[in-house]
Design an enzyme around this catalytic site. Structure first.
Site, PDB file in Angstrom:
ATOM      1  NE  ARG A   1      -3.817  -1.972   2.661  1.00  0.00           N
ATOM      2  CZ  ARG A   1      -3.792  -3.303   2.734  1.00  0.00           C
ATOM      3  NH1 ARG A   1      -2.634  -3.949   2.756  1.00  0.00           N
ATOM      4  NH2 ARG A   1      -4.919  -3.990   2.802  1.00  0.00           N
TER       5      ARG A   1
ATOM      6  CG  HIS B   1      -2.807   3.435   6.146  1.00  0.00           C
ATOM      7  ND1 HIS B   1      -3.223   3.543   7.451  1.00  0.00           N
ATOM      8  CD2 HIS B   1      -3.048   4.659   5.588  1.00  0.00           C
ATOM      9  CE1 HIS B   1      -3.706   4.751   7.676  1.00  0.00           C
ATOM     10  NE2 HIS B   1      -3.610   5.459   6.561  1.00  0.00           N
TER      11      HIS B   1
ATOM     12  CG  ASN C   1      -6.262   7.653  10.270  1.00  0.00           C
ATOM     13  OD1 ASN C   1      -6.039   6.551   9.795  1.00  0.00           O
ATOM     14  ND2 ASN C   1      -5.942   8.778   9.656  1.00  0.00           N
TER      15      ASN C   1
ATOM     16  CG  PHE D   1      -3.476  11.803   0.599  1.00  0.00           C
ATOM     17  CD1 PHE D   1      -3.533  11.869   1.985  1.00  0.00           C
ATOM     18  CD2 PHE D   1      -3.159  10.580   0.022  1.00  0.00           C
ATOM     19  CE1 PHE D   1      -3.280  10.754   2.771  1.00  0.00           C
ATOM     20  CE2 PHE D   1      -2.907   9.458   0.797  1.00  0.00           C
ATOM     21  CZ  PHE D   1      -2.968   9.552   2.173  1.00  0.00           C
TER      22      PHE D   1
ATOM     23  CG  HIS E   1     -13.591   2.828  -2.063  1.00  0.00           C
ATOM     24  ND1 HIS E   1     -13.951   4.107  -1.735  1.00  0.00           N
ATOM     25  CD2 HIS E   1     -13.410   2.830  -3.395  1.00  0.00           C
ATOM     26  CE1 HIS E   1     -13.988   4.848  -2.818  1.00  0.00           C
ATOM     27  NE2 HIS E   1     -13.653   4.098  -3.849  1.00  0.00           N
TER      28      HIS E   1
ATOM     29  NE  ARG F   1     -10.051   8.632   3.299  1.00  0.00           N
ATOM     30  CZ  ARG F   1     -10.462   8.090   4.432  1.00  0.00           C
ATOM     31  NH1 ARG F   1     -11.253   8.769   5.241  1.00  0.00           N
ATOM     32  NH2 ARG F   1     -10.093   6.872   4.757  1.00  0.00           N
TER      33      ARG F   1
ATOM     34  CE1 TYR G   1      -9.003   6.603   0.618  1.00  0.00           C
ATOM     35  CE2 TYR G   1      -8.594   4.499   1.662  1.00  0.00           C
ATOM     36  CZ  TYR G   1      -8.548   5.872   1.695  1.00  0.00           C
ATOM     37  OH  TYR G   1      -8.031   6.519   2.781  1.00  0.00           O
TER      38      TYR G   1
ATOM     39  NE  ARG H   1      -3.925  -2.453  -1.748  1.00  0.00           N
ATOM     40  CZ  ARG H   1      -4.262  -3.506  -1.029  1.00  0.00           C
ATOM     41  NH1 ARG H   1      -3.353  -4.356  -0.630  1.00  0.00           N
ATOM     42  NH2 ARG H   1      -5.535  -3.732  -0.697  1.00  0.00           N
TER      43      ARG H   1
END
Ligand code: HDD
Length: 717
Positions: free
Chosen positions: A110, A113, A185, A198, A377, A396, A400, A407
């Site tokens: 990732r 994270h 978080n 970001f 997500h 976001r 995601y 990934r």
């Protein structure tokens, strides 16, 4: 407000689609025969949760080693050669298949994270949210399976668990209505206010691009350059510098959805909410020295702690709560902008109302297929839960889905066992890399007449609710004026901490800035700290040997939220680790009884001795878990000393435990060890007892406060 009627045009001026009854050639019926990966022996528990999952059977069938094609090789240890000393033959398919697969075993970690640990569990709604939200998971008594992944943000997959960092707290709820992901978080505010920044904050916080150091650290120039130039990051940075940045355990962290979300009930009424996870064990942290030692001695500390606790039956639990706000045009509450993710709303102003409880009760059975392949997500929403216009959340929503494609190697990641919804899936997505479903039918479009009209659109009582918010505005790259307040949230947090927590904050800033090379960055940081608290800035400047530059804060007015401090309460001790130092002279019967008594209190006993083996012999022998070679203070929450040894490492164990404010009890046989370690027997939380049983009683009385905080006064500041 009611959701838009089904036949209403989505785009003004576009023709309204025909009512569903006219459009469908046949009436809704059971879907076409299910896809082969959705029922039958190949799926079982869709998440691959540790039950008798037939998924495992698919992974490993039969007792004999085979190739990927099911043929049984005669040997897997030697390649096929032209003679025992000759060259390897190209025709050796078993060799090539084995090596080729190995060469491709890794997937990209990732981008943030990367390091995480996860667990399966269940969420049970208590019904309190039913009036404001029609999502089935909040119904009273409703049990929804979950998978939770905790993580650090900055480090790569092999980095240490105990670094100073934010922790991810991502929960996948496999609800009857589809998957809902709450991707939060352990800190309620964020560094930036808009998703477009970001990549910038992550570039600044990750290792420097030239030497790729430091690993998993914010103590370096680019991070501090960014956060002092982007003062919207002040509150999140302060939280990272506080004890929240070094949790004692994943089981002892709060979780926050951070953004404001929208909940909608069956009548179409909406409220705004902020989600909170409240750990039943309380919020506890490591001390900085412990965190540093752990990074070397046991870099897997948090991963191990979570797995061990679950395996021993000490299932961690969290209550899920919401702060509820009216959904009005301003989307402000008591002057706090609810769309600004750098702000929190004090619980004293908007209490956290508990709407259910989550229990983590099973460890993953395979790290890669579950913890690594899980794909969260924030846009995985279910009926009754919707997003708001928070610009960070909006960013976001794009990121995601996109990241999983690189990934996990393509768009079919939702078919991976851990990502499969428990609700029936009948989408019109087809083909693509790693497609494992064998779709039936010929018409993956709608309306259609060839597949009998299937899939059908569900009625409005069952569908996702895209809240019909009125939206208007001028296209502009800008933020609301209220986003200019960069310091009130930080001031509130700092002022709410106890004295010792504030001391830890000052030390953390001094350490991290002390690792920076650029004096100008450190000096700029002092100016930012003055906007939080003048004394904090003065202490850090003194520690760094810098002048108190910058301007004092314009306003010294500050509100306090006692709920933000971690200290002052008592909590259950489940899964706490009690080290018992024993020697060959310790009575094995008494020791065995104490070990059993620790376990009965849901804590973990670990017997430490000078060397390995057992204390005593025969049926009453007590196994030794740690020796002075393998024991280090950071592992233990409390120590019970029932002997001594002429070994400096026993002194080190005791001195560190004492300095780290851990509860210590000792029997007469352990008195010499205490004296040799230079520990004052009158020191707070150092208890002299006659028996091991009495020692355990003394420790059990001290542990609920986590540490012996009054002892901190005995050490020089
Ligand atoms: Fe993120 C992963 C939490 C802002 C882009 N994020 C990720 C994970 C957590 C969070 C817990 C790990 C999920 C897992 O265990 O697989 N992120 C947050 C929170 C944020 C936040 C609480 C702000 C309130 N994130 C954020 C922004 C962006 C991203 C603004 C991009 C615009 N986050 C990602 C990502 C990741 C991710 C790159 C990396 C791996 C993944 O998504 O699956 O897409």
């Amino acid at each position: 407000m009611a959701a838009r009627a089904k036949s209403q045009p989505a785009v003004p001026g576009a023709p309204a689609s025909a009512p569903a009854t006219e459009q469908e050639p046949t009436k809704p019926h059971e879907p076409l025969p299910p896809k082969s990966d959705q029922t039958g022996p190949a799926t079982g528990t869709p998440t691959g949760a540790p039950t008798d999952t037939p998924q495992d059977a698919v992974a490993q069938q039969g007792a004999y080693l085979t190739t990927a094609q099911g043929a049984r090789p005669s040997d897997t240890d030697h390649s096929l050669k032209a003679g025992p000393r000759g060259p390897v033959l190209l025709q050796d398919h078993h060799l090539r298949e084995k090596i080729t697969h190995f060469d491709h075993e890794r997937i990209p970690e990732r981008v943030v994270h990367a390091r995480g640990a996860a667990a399966h569990g269940v969420f049970v709604g208590n019904g309190a949210a039913q009036k404001i939200c029609c999502a089935s998971l909040f119904e009273k008594g409703k049990e929804t399976p979950v998978f939770v992944r905790f993580s650090t943000v900055l480090g790569s997959r092999g980095s240490a668990d105990t670094v100073r960092d934010t922790r991810g707290f991502a929960t996948k709820f496999y609800t009857d209505d589809g998957v809902f992901d709450l991707v939060g978080n352990n800190i309620p505010v964020f560094f930036i206010q808009d998703g477009i920044k970001f990549p910038d904050v992550v570039h600044a916080a990750k290792p420097h691009p030239d030497r790729e150091i430091p690993q998993a650290q914010s103590a370096h120039d680019t991070f501090w350059d960014f956060v002092t130039l982007h003062t919207e990051a002040t509150a999140h940075t302060l939280w990272n510098m506080s004890d929240r940045g070094i949790p004692r355990s994943y089981r002892m962290m709060e979780g926050f959805g951070v953004h404001t979300f929208r909940l909608i009930n069956d009548k179409g009424d909406a409220v705004l909410v902020k989600f909170h996870w409240k750990p039943k064990l309380g919020v506890h942290s490591l001390l900085w020295e412990e965190a540093q030692i752990a990074a070397g001695i046991d870099p897997d500390m948090h991963r191990r702690d979570l797995a061990d606790a679950i395996e021993s039956g000490a299932f961690p639990q969290w209550d899920l709560g919401v702060q509820v706000f009216p959904d009005n045009d301003e989307q402000m509450f008591e002057g706090i902008d609810l769309l600004d993710p750098t702000k929190l709303v004090p619980e004293e102003l908007a209490p956290v109302q508990i709407i259910g409880t989550m229990t983590l009760n099973a460890n993953p059975t395979n790290y890669f297929s579950q913890t690594e392949q899980v794909a969260f997500h924030p846009g995985h929403l279910v009926r009754g839960i919707d997003v708001t216009n928070d610009p960070l959340l909006q960013g976001r929503l794009f990121s995601y889905l996109d990241t999983q494609i690189s990934r996990l190697g393509g768009p079919n990641f939702a078919q991976l066992p851990i990502n499969r919804p428990h609700a029936p899936v009948n989408d019109m997505l087809r083909d693509g890399m790693h497609q494992t479903a064998v779709h039936s039918g010929v018409a993956p479009y709608r309306p259609n007449s060839l597949d009998g009209g299937c899939p059908f659109m569900a009625g409005s009582a069952e569908t996702l609710i895209e809240f019909p918010e009125v939206v208007k505005g001028t296209k502009v790259r800008a933020a609301a004026a209220s986003f200019d307040d960069h310091f009130s949230s930080a001031r509130l947090f700092y002022a709410s901490l106890s004295e010792i927590e504030q001391e830890h904050v000052a030390k953390a800033y001094t350490f991290e800035l002390g690792k920076c090379y650029e004096k100008a960055i450190k000096q700029r940081a002092i100016g930012v700290l003055r906007q939080i608290d003048e004394e904090l800035a003065r202490t850090v400047a003194a520690g760094l040997g810098l002048a108190l530059t910058g301007e004092p804060a314009e306003s010294s007015a500050v509100t306090v939220s006692p709920a933000l401090s971690q200290l002052g309460g008592t909590w259950p001790c489940d899964g706490r680790i009690v080290g018992i130092f024993a020697t060959a002279d310790t009575d094995p019967g008494e020791l065995a009884a104490t070990v059993a008594a620790v376990a009965e209190q849901s804590m973990t006993p670990l017997v430490i001795a000078p060397t390995g083996g057992e204390i005593g012999s025969g049926a009453t022998a007590v196994p030794i878990s740690r020796t002075l070679d393998t024991a280090r203070s950071i592992e233990f929450d409390a120590l019970l000393i029932a002997g001594t040894a002429p070994d400096l490492r026993l002194g080190l164990l005791l001195q560190e435990a004492h300095r780290h404010l851990k509860a210590i009890a000792y029997t007469p046989a352990g008195a010499e060890a205490i004296t040799t370690a230079g520990i004052d027997e009158k020191s707070a939380g150092v208890e002299s007892v006659d028996t091991l049983a009495a020692g355990l009683e003394a420790l059990a009385a001290l542990l609920p406060e986590h540490r012996v905080w009054p002892r901190a006064a005995e050490f020089p500041r």
